[in-house]
Structure formats: structure tokens, C-alpha cells
Design an enzyme around this catalytic site. Structure first.
Site, PDB file in Angstrom:
ATOM      1  N   GLU A 265      -1.605 -69.373 -26.870  1.00 41.82           N
ATOM      2  CA  GLU A 265      -1.932 -68.266 -27.778  1.00 41.82           C
ATOM      3  C   GLU A 265      -0.817 -67.216 -27.782  1.00 41.82           C
ATOM      4  OE1 GLU A 265      -4.185 -68.842 -29.785  1.00 41.82           O
ATOM      5  OE2 GLU A 265      -5.219 -70.437 -28.713  1.00 41.82           O
ATOM      6  N   HIS A 268       1.569 -68.116 -30.501  1.00 44.84           N
ATOM      7  CA  HIS A 268       1.122 -67.583 -31.796  1.00 44.84           C
ATOM      8  C   HIS A 268       1.447 -66.095 -31.910  1.00 44.84           C
ATOM      9  CE1 HIS A 268      -0.985 -71.031 -33.413  1.00 44.84           C
ATOM     10  NE2 HIS A 268      -1.811 -71.129 -32.394  1.00 44.84           N
TER      11      HIS A 268
END
Length: 494
Positions: A265, A268
Site C-alpha cells: 500500500e 500506491h
């Protein structure tokens, strides 16, 4: 000037998108269960407001008029993306957007409750309602975009991707993996026969894992003044570039699954935090689709987080935060562990694409109507048996209920994961050609060379180029699956 009107519109839409993103992230992390119904209504109302503003009839006139104005290169690129966004958004009436948003939100909320109970029968009616709306959406988009229904859905997540182009590549990869997984398992067994796996202690307090995750996030480039780390049922990256919300989920018996989720994550988040701020209110300033996004998250998780050089630097941090001393060979046996399993987000690097290909195949049948939601458990089980030798027939929670994507109406999204893995491997190969000593930097915990390359080639470009154009400009060639398969052979083969 008409472009000035589009610029002003972009700022208004950005404000609504900001509110929707933060409300959505909060709903998935901190909202009390009793707030679900009103939260769904609030988000639906804002989504409808955003849709009405973004699809106002006069915008078409502004776009046409702006095409005759004297614009600089950035403005011309922005105008192209305004037109693409307008065409896609005017496919759907506001009434439909609000109706679908309510159904999606309620289905997601049910999913969080009923997945834990393995209650497929209770969940099925809500999923059937969402799939019916997805088919309705696909038909409207297909008519407006002159695409096949499933392609019209993929267009929302990764512009330019077409099932007819992806399917042969995935078929080839599937054939390779079905042969390679047994090879990788045999190579692993031979290594473990010589050096048995050192077991994890199984005592990892959540707060210590969280501090370890935050330390690694900061080290690889995450700006903690413009983002945060929370807990959710399903790891995600949400929020907005100035306030990125990433989440993970913890197991007190295993720190690696959470840590790899955090690194994924964070990949991202780095993309979002490094998008061009001066374009933030234009479609041009947004990330270029989910395949590119997944290439950035998988780059951090796989090319960095599972790189042996990374663990030369990371092991002292593990010892500092978790109190355990490991040598590199011991930890790599866990980090590079190949073990076919039921859960996509916990899957190893070798078997993960098979989870994605399974979903890609099933959701095409769901959209076309060839497959009904009621038949999903059997269809899922048949492919799991074929691809990974596992069964989910009596366990829908770990079968068709395991992901948030289908409850949230995100069909067409899954291909991006494996396309992203291929792109990440290709980007890493290009980076290493330019900077052969990059592993030495990583060993020292220096990620600036890595981040500078990605900032120049990916992050700073926003949506200026299509996905294929961006990849070719960054790496010098079109998408080539060879880099991914060679990466797997080198890391996991005999």
C-alpha cells in the site's frame, strides 16, 4: 476562455472528490457500525452531486470551444483528458449513479459482517443486486464507448486495456505458472532439506508491528505529514494525495503478512503523493489507471520488499522493533516462501497471478450473463482445483466472498494486478540497466535512486500518456512478460 471554465470546474470537482475519498476511507476504518446507513446516504448524495456537475451539458461546449484556443502543451494534454473523462461520465445518468452507490455501500457493509460468518446465503441477494447493476452499467458504457461490455468496465480502471489483448497473455502466463509452481515448490523443498525453516516466534504485538511498518514506510519515501496508517478488513490505499490513508491488517502470530501489506500500500501511496501538484485539479494530474498503480505498489512489495538486498538493511529494524534476531537466510526462507493458498492478498509472488486470472475469467462470465452469482461457489471451486489444487466448495468466505471488489461493483479491476506485476518487473529491469549498483544502495537503506527513477518516468507524468506509451517511454519497449517470468525463475527456480 472556455479552458478557464474547465479549470474552475476541475477545482470544484476536486473538492467533492476529496470529501468522498475521506468519507470512504473513514467508513472502512473508523466508522461505528450504526453509522452505515446514513454514511451510505451521504456518500450517495455527494456522488450524485459530483456526477451532475461533471456531466453538465455545457461542458461539451466548453471542451469543443477550448480546442480552438491557444493552449500550452500541458493544457492540451489536460483538455484531452477532460474530454475522455466527460465521455465516460456522461454514459451514466445521475439517478443510476446514486442507486448503484447505495447498493454498493450496503453490499460492502454486509460483506464485512457476513464474510466473517461464512454466510453466503445471507450475502447472495445483495451481491445479485450489485451484479445486476454492473451489467446495466456495462451495457450503457459499451453503447457510449463502442466497446464490448467488459472492455467498457476495464476502461474505467485502466484506459486502453481490452480483454482480447489480455486473455492470450494471461493464458500463456497461466500455462507457465501451472508448470512452474511445482518446480518452485520442489526447489524450495530441496533448500529446506538442507536448511530447515526457522519458525516465527508467534509473539508480535500489534503496536510493535505498526511501529515497524511506519519506520519502513518513512524509509522508502512515504511522507508521514501527508498520510497515515490504519487497520481495515481489507488492506487498501485511499484518501487524497495530500492526505493518503493506507491500511493493513495484523496477525499477532505473523509479522510478515502485515508488513508486506504495508509495503504494497505504501507503493500506491508514493505514486499518489508524487503526482504533479500543479495538475491536481485536472484529470491529467490523476494516476494513469490501475495497472500503472499496481506496478508501483508491487514494485515496492516485490522488487524492493522481497529483494535480498532489502533485508540486509531491514533485519536490524526487525530486531529493534520486534526483539528477534534473524540472519538473512532464515528470513528469506519466509519472504520467498511459496505455498499455494486460498487467499489472494496473502498469496506468494508465484501463485498470486493464478488468483487474478481466476477472477478475470469469472467476472467476464458474470458481466456477460453466462454465470449467475448463485453459481459462483461451484465455478470458483472448479478453477481453484484446476489452478492451485485447492478447494473452497464449503468455504465461500475464502472463495467468492474473500475480496471487497465485487461487493463494491469493481468488476474489470482484477486484471490490473497481474498486468502491474509484469510492468513492475519490466521497470526494475530498466532501472537496473541504468543503475547497475542499485542493490548496493538498497542494502544501505538508500532508496533515492529508485524513487528518482520512478518519479521521473512514472509519478511526474500523471495521465499525460496512455499506459502502453508510459511503459514504453520508461523502459524502452512495449509490455513484455519475459521480464516477469525471468524474475520468477531467478528468484524461485532451482
Amino acid at each position: 476562455m472556455s479552458f478557464a471554465k474547465l479549470d474552475q470546474l476541475g477545482r470544484k470537482l476536486e473538492a467533492l472528490e476529496h470529501a468522498l475519498a475521506i468519507l470512504g476511507a473513514d467508513e472502512a476504518t473508523h466508522m461505528a457500525v450504526g453509522g452505515g446507513e446514513k454514511r451510505a446516504e451521504a456518500i450517495a448524495a455527494l456522488a450524485g452531486m459530483h456526477h451532475r456537475q461533471a456531466t453538465a451539458p455545457e461542458i461539451a461546449d466548453w471542451i469543443s470551444a477550448a480546442e480552438g484556443e491557444a493552449l500550452d502543451a500541458d493544457q492540451k494534454a489536460a483538455l484531452r483528458e477532460f474530454r475522455r473523462q466527460y465521455t465516460n461520465m456522461t454514459c451514466l445518468p445521475s439517478e443510476f449513479v446514486e442507486r448503484q452507490t447505495v447498493a454498493r455501500m450496503r453490499c460492502e457493509q454486509l460483506w464485512r459482517d457476513l464474510r466473517a460468518k461464512n454466510d453466503w446465503a445471507g450475502f447472495l441477494p445483495a451481491l445479485e443486486g450489485v451484479i445486476a447493476l454492473v451489467r446495466e452499467e456495462a451495457a450503457m458504457r459499451a453503447d457510449a464507448l463502442k466497446l464490448q461490455p467488459y472492455d467498457a468496465l476495464m476502461e474505467q480502471y485502466d484506459p486502453g486495456n481490452r480483454a482480447a489483448d489480455i486473455a492470450p497473455v494471461f493464458d500463456e502466463l497461466k500455462a507457465f505458472l501451472k508448470g512452474f509452481v511445482p518446480e518452485a515448490l520442489e526447489a524450495q523443498a530441496q533448500r529446506l532439506a538442507k536448511t530447515p525453516l526457522k519458525p516465527l516466534s508467534g509473539v508480535y504485538p500489534i503496536e510493535r508491528q505498526r511501529e515497524l511498518g511506519l519506520a519502513m514506510m518513512a524509509a522508502v519515501g512515504f511522507d508521514l505529514t501527508r498520510g497515515s496508517l490504519s487497520v481495515s478488513h481489507h488492506p487498501f490505499c485511499g484518501g487524497v494525495p495530500t492526505d493518503v490513508r493506507i491500511t493493513t491488517r495484523y496477525k499477532t502470530t505473523d509479522f510478515l503478512s502485515s508488513l508486506m501489506g504495508v509495503l504494497h500500500e505504501t507503493g500506491h501511496a508514493l505514486y499518489e503523493q508524487n503526482l504533479p501538484q500543479e495538475w491536481a485539479h485536472w484529470p491529467l494530474g490523476k494516476a494513469r489507471g490501475m495497472a500503472v498503480h499496481e506496478s508501483q505498489s508491487l514494485f515496492v512489495e516485490k522488487q524492493l520488499g522481497r529483494n535480498p538486498a532489502f533485508w540486509d538493511w531491514a533485519l536490524p529494524l526487525v530486531e529493534q522493533h520486534l526483539g528477534e534476531h534473524w540472519n538473512k537466510a532464515d528470513i528469506l526462507a519466509h519472504v520467498h516462501r511459496v505455498e499455494p493458498g486460498l487467499i489472494r492478498v496473502d498469496a506468494d509472488e508465484v501463485t498470486y497471478p493464478l488468483h487474478v486470472i481466476l477472477r478475470f475469467e469469472l467476472e467476464q462470465e458474470l458481466v456477460s450473463g453466462k454465470l449467475s452469482p448463485v453459481d459462483l461457489p461451484e465455478a470458483w471451486d472448479a478453477k481453484m482445483r484446476d489452478y492451485l489444487g485447492l478447494s473452497t466448495i464449503d468455504n465461500p468466505a475464502d472463495g467468492p466472498m474473500q475480496d471487497v471488489h465485487w461487493p463494491s461493483a469493481a468488476l474489470g479491476y482484477f486484471p490490473s494486478y497481474t498486468l502491474g506485476a509484469m510492468m513492475a518487473a519490466q521497470q526494475w529491469a530498466a532501472l537496473k540497466r541504468q543503475h547497475p549498483a542499485v542493490d548496493d544502495d538498497i542494502t544501505k537503506g538508500d532508496f533515492e535512486t529508485v524513487n528518482a527513477w520512478r518519479r521521473n518516468n512514472i509519478w511526474s507524468q500523471g495521465s499525460r500518456y496512455s499506459t502502453p506509451e508510459m511503459l514504453e517511454r520508461a523502459t524502452g519497449e512495449k509490455l513484455n512478460a519475459r521480464y516477469f517470468t525471468e524474475h520468477l525463475k531467478q528468484r524461485y527456480g532451482a
